[in-house]
Scaffold this active site. Sequence first.
Site, PDB file in Angstrom:
ATOM      1  N   GLY A  56       0.951  -1.286   0.042  1.00 30.43           N
ATOM      2  CA  GLY A  56       0.082  -0.016  -0.023  1.00 30.43           C
ATOM      3  C   GLY A  56       1.183   1.207   0.268  1.00 30.43           C
ATOM      4  CB  CYS A  57       0.333   4.481   1.378  1.00 34.12           C
ATOM      5  SG  CYS A  57       1.072   5.947   1.659  1.00 34.12           S
TER       6      CYS A  57
END
Length: 176
Positions: free
Chosen positions: A10-11
């Site tokens: 993810g981020c």
Amino acid sequence: MTEKATFAGGCFWCMVKPFDQFDGIEKVVSGYIGGHVENPTYEQVKTGTTGHLEAVEITFQPDVFPYEQLLDIFWQQIDPTDNEGQFQDRGPQYRPAIFVHNEKQRGLAEKSKQTLAASGRFQKPVVTEILDAVPFYEAEDYHQDFYKKSPDEYKEDLAKSGRVEFIKDNWEKVDA
């Protein structure tokens, strides 16, 4: 001697700090991997059309901090059952993956994934991919060590992401 480990979860802002606090970890770099555009920019990657994933590349000393421990940390930062993104970050650029740099890493990653899948911890299948490492492109400087450079924005983003609650609900339970 050092090795590299590359994880997409993810981020990338939220994937640096969990690794960046141990002896034997020399460097954690935010960047992009897996796509078809050379030297992509954040603006390109965030469209989801370059094929890249946001990732962290970790330079580590395996005799001090073994790859198996990196895998344990990785699994505990993600939802391994969600291949459409992670938490509030949706899209192919946010899907989780392990990029292996050699056959030893592949074997350890496969074993850890099988162990997790067999654990019964999750109701849905573990779908996180294990892929060969390909060129890694370092993200722009303002993305590096974001949790240190912009602690308030980092904490705010982490708080609203849903990641903290997921980790607490799925990893901080006392195992029977």
